[in-house]
Design an enzyme around this catalytic site. Structure first.
Site, PDB file in Angstrom:
ATOM      1  N   LYS A  44     -36.255  46.579  58.454  1.00 15.60           N
ATOM      2  CA  LYS A  44     -36.782  46.148  57.157  1.00 15.60           C
ATOM      3  C   LYS A  44     -37.469  47.247  56.352  1.00 15.60           C
ATOM      4  O   LYS A  44     -38.276  46.986  55.451  1.00 15.60           O
ATOM      5  CB  LYS A  44     -37.744  44.928  57.293  1.00 15.60           C
ATOM      6  CG  LYS A  44     -37.219  43.772  58.106  1.00 15.60           C
ATOM      7  CD  LYS A  44     -35.779  43.419  57.852  1.00 15.60           C
ATOM      8  CE  LYS A  44     -35.521  42.739  56.543  1.00 15.60           C
ATOM      9  NZ  LYS A  44     -34.045  42.506  56.355  1.00 15.60           N
ATOM     10  N   GLY A  46     -35.619  49.580  54.708  1.00 15.97           N
ATOM     11  CA  GLY A  46     -34.674  50.087  53.704  1.00 15.97           C
ATOM     12  C   GLY A  46     -33.427  50.669  54.348  1.00 15.97           C
ATOM     13  O   GLY A  46     -32.755  51.513  53.751  1.00 15.97           O
ATOM     14  N   ASN A  48     -30.422  49.376  54.900  1.00  9.71           N
ATOM     15  CA  ASN A  48     -29.160  49.146  54.183  1.00  9.71           C
ATOM     16  C   ASN A  48     -29.110  49.930  52.881  1.00  9.71           C
ATOM     17  O   ASN A  48     -28.043  50.388  52.476  1.00  9.71           O
ATOM     18  CB  ASN A  48     -28.973  47.644  53.930  1.00  9.71           C
ATOM     19  CG  ASN A  48     -28.594  46.931  55.203  1.00  9.71           C
ATOM     20  OD1 ASN A  48     -27.424  46.791  55.523  1.00  9.71           O
ATOM     21  ND2 ASN A  48     -29.595  46.510  55.986  1.00  9.71           N
ATOM     22  N   HIS A  99     -31.910  51.832  64.910  1.00  9.72           N
ATOM     23  CA  HIS A  99     -33.325  51.437  64.866  1.00  9.72           C
ATOM     24  C   HIS A  99     -34.055  51.989  66.092  1.00  9.72           C
ATOM     25  O   HIS A  99     -35.209  51.627  66.341  1.00  9.72           O
ATOM     26  CB  HIS A  99     -33.464  49.909  64.880  1.00  9.72           C
ATOM     27  CG  HIS A  99     -33.070  49.220  63.606  1.00  9.72           C
ATOM     28  ND1 HIS A  99     -33.435  49.680  62.368  1.00  9.72           N
ATOM     29  CD2 HIS A  99     -32.376  48.070  63.399  1.00  9.72           C
ATOM     30  CE1 HIS A  99     -32.963  48.851  61.441  1.00  9.72           C
ATOM     31  NE2 HIS A  99     -32.311  47.876  62.036  1.00  9.72           N
ATOM     32  N   SER A 129     -41.241  41.348  54.543  1.00  4.21           N
ATOM     33  CA  SER A 129     -39.782  41.302  54.516  1.00  4.21           C
ATOM     34  C   SER A 129     -39.239  40.686  55.806  1.00  4.21           C
ATOM     35  O   SER A 129     -38.336  39.832  55.783  1.00  4.21           O
ATOM     36  CB  SER A 129     -39.247  42.728  54.314  1.00  4.21           C
ATOM     37  OG  SER A 129     -37.858  42.722  54.217  1.00  4.21           O
ATOM     38  N   TYR A 184     -39.463  54.332  51.374  1.00  3.38           N
ATOM     39  CA  TYR A 184     -38.906  53.289  50.503  1.00  3.38           C
ATOM     40  C   TYR A 184     -39.564  53.372  49.120  1.00  3.38           C
ATOM     41  O   TYR A 184     -38.905  53.238  48.090  1.00  3.38           O
ATOM     42  CB  TYR A 184     -39.194  51.943  51.172  1.00  3.38           C
ATOM     43  CG  TYR A 184     -38.694  50.724  50.474  1.00  3.38           C
ATOM     44  CD1 TYR A 184     -37.458  50.181  50.797  1.00  3.38           C
ATOM     45  CD2 TYR A 184     -39.469  50.078  49.504  1.00  3.38           C
ATOM     46  CE1 TYR A 184     -37.004  49.028  50.160  1.00  3.38           C
ATOM     47  CE2 TYR A 184     -39.023  48.934  48.864  1.00  3.38           C
ATOM     48  CZ  TYR A 184     -37.787  48.413  49.194  1.00  3.38           C
ATOM     49  OH  TYR A 184     -37.349  47.277  48.567  1.00  3.38           O
ATOM     50  N   SER A 218     -26.417  52.343  43.917  1.00  2.63           N
ATOM     51  CA  SER A 218     -27.360  52.025  45.003  1.00  2.63           C
ATOM     52  C   SER A 218     -28.637  51.364  44.488  1.00  2.63           C
ATOM     53  O   SER A 218     -29.585  51.184  45.248  1.00  2.63           O
ATOM     54  CB  SER A 218     -27.690  53.276  45.831  1.00  2.63           C
ATOM     55  OG  SER A 218     -28.253  54.279  45.019  1.00  2.63           O
ATOM     56  N   ARG A 248     -33.689  40.402  49.038  1.00  2.00           N
ATOM     57  CA  ARG A 248     -34.712  39.415  48.680  1.00  2.00           C
ATOM     58  C   ARG A 248     -35.415  39.774  47.359  1.00  2.00           C
ATOM     59  O   ARG A 248     -35.178  39.177  46.333  1.00  2.00           O
ATOM     60  CB  ARG A 248     -35.704  39.309  49.848  1.00  2.00           C
ATOM     61  CG  ARG A 248     -36.614  38.096  49.827  1.00  2.00           C
ATOM     62  CD  ARG A 248     -37.604  38.162  50.984  1.00  2.00           C
ATOM     63  NE  ARG A 248     -38.438  39.357  50.903  1.00  2.00           N
ATOM     64  CZ  ARG A 248     -39.619  39.431  50.291  1.00  2.00           C
ATOM     65  NH1 ARG A 248     -40.115  38.354  49.743  1.00  2.00           N
ATOM     66  NH2 ARG A 248     -40.302  40.563  50.249  1.00  2.00           N
ATOM     67  N   LYS A 249     -36.283  40.793  47.402  1.00  2.00           N
ATOM     68  CA  LYS A 249     -37.009  41.182  46.175  1.00  2.00           C
ATOM     69  C   LYS A 249     -36.821  42.648  45.843  1.00  2.00           C
ATOM     70  O   LYS A 249     -36.767  43.027  44.692  1.00  2.00           O
ATOM     71  CB  LYS A 249     -38.509  40.905  46.345  1.00  2.00           C
ATOM     72  CG  LYS A 249     -38.934  39.499  46.061  1.00  2.00           C
ATOM     73  CD  LYS A 249     -40.446  39.455  45.855  1.00  2.00           C
ATOM     74  CE  LYS A 249     -40.919  38.067  45.532  1.00  2.00           C
ATOM     75  NZ  LYS A 249     -42.400  38.001  45.509  1.00  2.00           N
ATOM     76  N   GLY A 250     -36.820  43.479  46.875  1.00  2.00           N
ATOM     77  CA  GLY A 250     -36.609  44.912  46.650  1.00  2.00           C
ATOM     78  C   GLY A 250     -37.723  45.589  45.878  1.00  2.00           C
ATOM     79  O   GLY A 250     -37.461  46.430  45.017  1.00  2.00           O
TER      80      GLY A 250
HETATM   81  P1  A3P Z   1     -37.365  42.756  50.789  1.00  2.00           P
HETATM   82  O1  A3P Z   1     -37.198  41.714  51.840  1.00  2.00           O
HETATM   83  O2  A3P Z   1     -38.804  43.182  50.643  1.00  2.00           O
HETATM   84  O3  A3P Z   1     -36.747  42.423  49.480  1.00  2.00           O
HETATM   85  P2  A3P Z   1     -33.386  46.666  55.847  1.00  2.00           P
HETATM   86  O4  A3P Z   1     -32.139  47.098  55.182  1.00  2.00           O
HETATM   87  O5  A3P Z   1     -34.074  47.738  56.625  1.00  2.00           O
HETATM   88  O6  A3P Z   1     -33.195  45.392  56.607  1.00  2.00           O
HETATM   89  O7  A3P Z   1     -34.449  46.333  54.690  1.00  2.00           O
HETATM   90  C1  A3P Z   1     -34.278  45.220  53.851  1.00  2.00           C
HETATM   91  C2  A3P Z   1     -35.207  45.369  52.666  1.00  2.00           C
HETATM   92  O8  A3P Z   1     -34.720  46.405  51.797  1.00  2.00           O
HETATM   93  C3  A3P Z   1     -35.291  44.102  51.835  1.00  2.00           C
HETATM   94  O9  A3P Z   1     -36.611  44.086  51.298  1.00  2.00           O
HETATM   95  C4  A3P Z   1     -34.238  44.383  50.747  1.00  2.00           C
HETATM   96  O10 A3P Z   1     -34.389  43.623  49.589  1.00  2.00           O
HETATM   97  C5  A3P Z   1     -34.541  45.861  50.492  1.00  2.00           C
HETATM   98  N1  A3P Z   1     -33.465  46.574  49.804  1.00  2.00           N
HETATM   99  C6  A3P Z   1     -32.169  46.668  50.152  1.00  2.00           C
HETATM  100  N2  A3P Z   1     -31.480  47.385  49.232  1.00  2.00           N
HETATM  101  C7  A3P Z   1     -32.373  47.759  48.282  1.00  2.00           C
HETATM  102  C8  A3P Z   1     -32.279  48.501  47.062  1.00  2.00           C
HETATM  103  N3  A3P Z   1     -31.130  48.995  46.625  1.00  2.00           N
HETATM  104  N4  A3P Z   1     -33.411  48.678  46.359  1.00  2.00           N
HETATM  105  C9  A3P Z   1     -34.590  48.197  46.772  1.00  2.00           C
HETATM  106  N5  A3P Z   1     -34.736  47.466  47.908  1.00  2.00           N
HETATM  107  C10 A3P Z   1     -33.642  47.259  48.655  1.00  2.00           C
END
Ligand code: A3P
Length: 288
Positions: A44, A46, A48, A99, A129, A184, A218, A248-250
């Site tokens: 969680k 960032g 992805n 991870h 998150s 992030y 991205s 979710r919110k980003g």
């Molecule tokens: P939130 O739940 O706070 O929105 P991971 O990829 O490590 O599982 O992390 C997921 C988190 O990264 C989620 O956060 C997701 O929304 C956020 N995220 C993924 N892509 C993003 C982007 N392009 N910009 C900002 N946040 C991003």
């Protein structure tokens, strides 16, 4: 945080997604190649987002791969059971995710010229998150008690164990030329600047227009709309996005909408104590 888990060297893995065998293979047998790039994170943070960025850099902003292959297959987590087959089919240079904490990372990495990008995030936002993530991923029991969740995180009773140990372990690599860390929060504040920094670290020469494409594809909006990046390709019985969104919110600082003042002060006190020997001024410490 309740899920069917097992532990290896203090780290909590997900039964089924990982196995004792896959984790042991990842550490002791997996062959790192010199031109590999590893996207390493605590969950969680960032992960992805960095998969998207690194793959777009690799393809010089060409979105055709990102719009045709599900994100979880583009850069598999090499410690998982399912990764072996996917990785066997990958062409070099590979961008792989992990991870794993430093102490169980592939031994062959340390004799290689491969590179690691380690992405970190304000732990309070990771807690938020991850708390929401438990509601959509079927392997977790949906978390209801936020205060208990904060304590589980502090105790390392969440997936991949202790965030503090993860960060402290990987930060011992901070002066290694094969290692780059990014937060992030920096990605949010200056995505283009981070992409330029990443290209330099990876030895990838992209022109301005190509960098613009990496940034364009991205952003949170682009990834949320891209069905190959928003995890909608995952079967609903594994990830139920009717209950919440993977994208979710980003944002940075959503913890302020979840933590009470007392919970925040309590966490800060523990954070200060646990991180006192880490001589890094993390970006989120200056901005939130
Ligand atoms: P939130 O739940 O706070 O929105 P991971 O990829 O490590 O599982 O992390 C997921 C988190 O990264 C989620 O956060 C997701 O929304 C956020 N995220 C993924 N892509 C993003 C982007 N392009 N910009 C900002 N946040 C991003």
């Amino acid at each position: 945080m309740a899920f069917n888990h097992f532990e290896v060297k203090g780290t909590r893995f997900i039964k089924g997604v990982h196995s004792g065998e896959s984790v042991d293979y990842a550490e002791n047998e997996f062959q790192v190649l010199n031109d590999d790039v590893y996207n390493v994170t605590f969950p969680k943070s960032g992960t992805n987002w960095m998969i998207e960025i690194l793959n777009l850099i690799k393809h010089k902003g060409d979105v055709s791969k990102s719009s045709s292959v599900p994100i979880f297959e583009r850069s598999p987590w090499y410690e998982t059971v399912a990764a072996k087959e996917l990785i066997n089919k990958m062409e070099s240079p590979r961008v792989l995710s992990s991870h794993l904490p430093l102490h169980t990372f592939a031994k062959s990495f340390f004799k290689s010229k491969a590179k690691i990008v380690y992405t970190m995030r304000n732990p309070k936002d990771i807690i938020v998150s991850m708390f929401h993530f438990t509601k959509i991923l079927s392997i977790f029991e949906a978390a209801e008690d936020f205060e208990k969740f904060i304590d589980d995180f502090i105790q390392g009773q969440v997936l991949f164990g202790s965030w503090f140990e993860h960060v402290k372990g990987w930060m011992t690599m901070k002066d290694d030329s094969r290692f780059l860390f990014v937060t992030y929060e920096e990605l949010l504040q200056d995505l283009r600047g981070c992409v330029v920094r990443l290209c330099k670290f990876l030895g990838q020469e992209l022109d301005d227009a190509q960098i613009d494409l990496v940034v364009k594809y991205s952003t949170f909006k682009s990834m949320k709309e891209n069905i190959m990046s928003n995890w909608s390709q995952m079967p609903a019985d594994v990830l139920d996005q009717t209950k919440g969104s993977f994208m979710r919110k980003g944002v940075a600082g959503d913890w302020k909408n979840h933590f009470t003042v007392a919970q925040s002060e309590y966490f800060d006190k523990i954070y200060k104590e646990k991180m006192k020997d880490v001589n890094v001024n993390f970006f989120w410490e200056q901005t939130s």
